[in-house]
Design an enzyme around this catalytic site. Structure first.
Site, short mmCIF file in Angstrom:
data_model
loop_
_atom_site.label_atom_id
_atom_site.label_comp_id
_atom_site.label_asym_id
_atom_site.label_seq_id
_atom_site.Cartn_x
_atom_site.Cartn_y
_atom_site.Cartn_z
N GLU A 146 -117.22 -2.04 21.35
CA GLU A 146 -118.06 -3.24 21.05
C GLU A 146 -118.66 -4.24 22.08
OE1 GLU A 146 -114.74 -2.79 21.27
OE2 GLU A 146 -113.67 -4.83 21.62
N HIS A 194 -113.77 -0.33 25.34
CA HIS A 194 -114.04 -1.33 24.15
C HIS A 194 -115.68 -1.06 23.87
CE1 HIS A 194 -110.52 -4.07 23.71
NE2 HIS A 194 -110.33 -3.64 25.01
N CYS A 196 -108.72 0.60 21.94
CA CYS A 196 -107.82 0.15 22.88
C CYS A 196 -106.36 0.12 22.40
CB CYS A 196 -108.32 -1.14 23.36
SG CYS A 196 -107.80 -1.57 25.08
N1 GLN Z 1 -101.94 -4.10 25.22
C1 GLN Z 1 -102.73 -2.86 25.47
C2 GLN Z 1 -102.79 -2.81 27.17
O1 GLN Z 1 -102.71 -3.80 27.63
C3 GLN Z 1 -104.00 -2.83 24.77
C4 GLN Z 1 -105.19 -3.85 25.27
C5 GLN Z 1 -106.18 -4.00 24.45
O2 GLN Z 1 -106.31 -3.70 23.28
N2 GLN Z 1 -107.25 -4.66 24.85
O3 GLN Z 1 -103.01 -1.68 27.55
#
Ligand code: GLN
Length: 542
Positions: free
Chosen positions: A519, A517, A382
């Site tokens: 995970e 994600h 992410c």
């Molecule tokens: N801050 C980034 C976004 O909002 C990444 C978010 C995250 O890593 N979950 O896109």
């Protein structure tokens, strides 16, 4: 079959592992062929944990249907195979009050006085029942510790519900602590007695006690606990600290906890087969060698902030039959501290997890640059992917690139909020820049299409995957061409909107970063292809 409810409370102190105990019981019951679901009720006033600081609350777990939930739901999914958690499986006092207040404003209560009993408790009971629909067993965990003022409405709702459901359809399991007093050389049962007394004072009698302890509890003490708490002896389950949480299902099984529950509920079901859990534990303990993964993040003082990532790495270790040690490196420290940078260099692989906000991003990019230029296996998740793209744009393409999350006026908004519109032909167009403040979060499970021939497609062994999201910013498709020409390849796009889902670097042994994600979908028994491959690459590097 009517749904049977198992309520789980905790006493004496917090952090006894109520979620793990509840999930372990769920695993044993599932192994007996039952369809099990689990719900967490949190007594705090926040409407959901979505906006709570990871420092206070640990990770926010994201469900398939896009709910931002308590990290205990992560345990539930890791221990269960046949059920996935949803919005229905986690609610807070805040959410209950919000619903009741909305009804009050609509006039649903016809001018009556709105009270904790019955209105709040009715709403809680309604949500509990709804969460169990369609399942044989619903395990309901009540957050907090008995005696807390905040959890009282939940406790009262459970009391009422137990009367409504009857003994053959409901059961109360209470977790307690049996401390070992070294100076006396004894385990003490008094805190357990008191905590059950506290429960009884609000009309709740436990049927099962899970006694957490550091040392073995003697049979004599077990009898004593049973006698003083009005719980039958076989309902007093001993649970000393285990080397791995994945041993707990077997511990419960060996003490016939599942038999007690099935008898009480009148269920005739096959014996539990826990061989897959045994295999997990066996592979975990027989692991050869060790790989070190440097995890560069902002919340490294509280590893719970990265709970699912930690677990996914552990699962990949089990899968590869190697030990995985995570070396948490504070991203901000890395910006100026050489010792931290030396530690990073010594790791076999580098991981940059998700995150929000600018703090620490320079340190994370320093780690990414090191991984990229030194052929270290790298996994970006992410924000980790967004920073990998920014780092590459800056250091390879020479662009003053940034995310509009950190610099709204950057010359090269390579990561930005998304504006979508349909053009005159009715085709969906996407513009990614900083002109729109109102980008909404992309949450929950979404399909992605992997680029044929990419490393990622090989890793998954598939061209279509489904993974969970939790982010607001996206890669700006305008930069795809220059990035690809310089050797950073897009390896996946979202099925619906053609947003970049994953990148990799051509001439690097293992450099993969994903916008989603992974995970959240790793489990001890199944592992996860991306983490498995990452750890395999780390082993090759060690
Ligand atoms: N801050 C980034 C976004 O909002 C990444 C978010 C995250 O890593 N979950 O896109």
């Amino acid at each position: 079959m009517t749904t049977k409810f198992i309520f789980v409370t905790g006493g004496v102190v917090s952090s006894l592992g109520k979620g793990i105990a509840a999930a372990s019981l769920a695993a044993v019951l599932e192994a007996r062929g039952l369809k099990v679901t689990m719900t967490k009720m949190d007594p705090y006033i926040n409407v959901d944990p979505g906006t709570m600081s990871p420092f206070q609350h640990g990770e926010v777990f994201v469900t398939e249907d896009g709910a931002e939930t308590d990290l205990d739901l992560g345990y539930y999914e890791r221990f269960l195979r046949r059920s996935k958690m949803s919005k229905a499986n986690n609610f807070t006092s805040g959410r209950i009050y919000q619903t009741v207040l909305a009804k009050e404003r609509r006039g649903d209560y016809l001018g009556g006085t709105v009270q904790v009993i019955p209105h709040i408790t009715d709403e809680i009971k309604h949500k509990i029942r709804a969460s169990g629909e369609g399942y044989d067993i619903a395990i309901i965990e009540i957050g907090g510790t008995v005696g807390d003022i905040e959890s009282l409405p939940f406790m009262e709702a459970v009391r009422q519900l137990q009367v409504e459901l009857g003994r053959s359809n409901s059961l109360l399991m209470h977790l307690t602590l049996v401390p070992y007093i070294a100076s006396a050389g004894e385990s003490k049962t008094k805190p357990t007695q008191h905590s059950v007394k506290e429960l009884r004072s609000i009309g709740l009698q436990p049927d099962v006690l899970i006694c957490r302890s550091e040392q073995t509890i003697s049979e004599e003490n077990r009898q004593k606990i049973a006698l003083f708490t009005n719980v039958e002896t076989r309902g007093v389950i001993l649970c000393e600290d285990a080397k791995s949480i994945y041993q707990i299902p077997r511990r419960f099984y060996e003490q016939d906890l599942d038999d007690l529950i099935c008898e009480r509920f009148g269920l005739t079901v096959p014996e539990a087969d826990l061989s897959d859990w045994d295999l997990v534990v066996q592979d975990l303990f027989n692991a050869q060698g060790e790989v070190v993964v440097a995890m560069v993040g902002k919340y490294v003082e509280l590893p719970d902030a990265y709970k699912s990532v930690n677990e996914a790495l552990l699962h990949a270790g089990i899968h590869n039959k190697t030990k995985v040690r995570i070396n948490y490196i504070n991203a901000e420290t890395l910006e100026h501290d050489n010792a931290a940078f030396d530690e990073l260099k010594q790791a076999d692989a580098i991981l940059v997890p998700g995150g929000f906000g600018e703090r620490g991003t320079l340190g994370k990019m320093k780690a990414i640059e090191y991984a990229r230029t030194h052929n270290k296996p790298f996994l970006g998740i992410c924000l980790g992917m967004q920073l990998a793209v920014i780092e590459f744009a800056r250091n390879v393409l020479g662009l003053q690139a940034n995310s509009t999350e950190f610099d709204r006026k950057t010359a090269h908004p390579i990561i930005g909020l998304i504006t979508e519109w349909f053009d005159e032909k009715g085709e969906l167009q996407i513009r990614s820049d900083d002109s729109d403040l109102g980008g909404t979060m992309r949450l929950g499970a979404q399909q992605a299409e992997l680029v044929a021939g990419s490393k990622l497609a090989k890793i998954y062994g598939a061209n279509n995957i489904t993974e969970r999201h939790r982010h607001r910013y996206e890669m700006n498709n305008r930069y795809i061409e220059p990035l690809e020409q310089a050797g950073m390849k897009i390896s996946g796009y979202s099925a619906k909107q053609h947003l970049v889902e994953a990148i990799e670097i051509d001439h690097h042994p293992w450099f993969v970063a994903v916008q989603y994600h992974p995970e959240f979908t790793s489990s001890p028994r199944g592992g996860h292809p991306l983490f498995n491959s990452f750890i395999k690459a780390a082993m090759a590097d060690s």
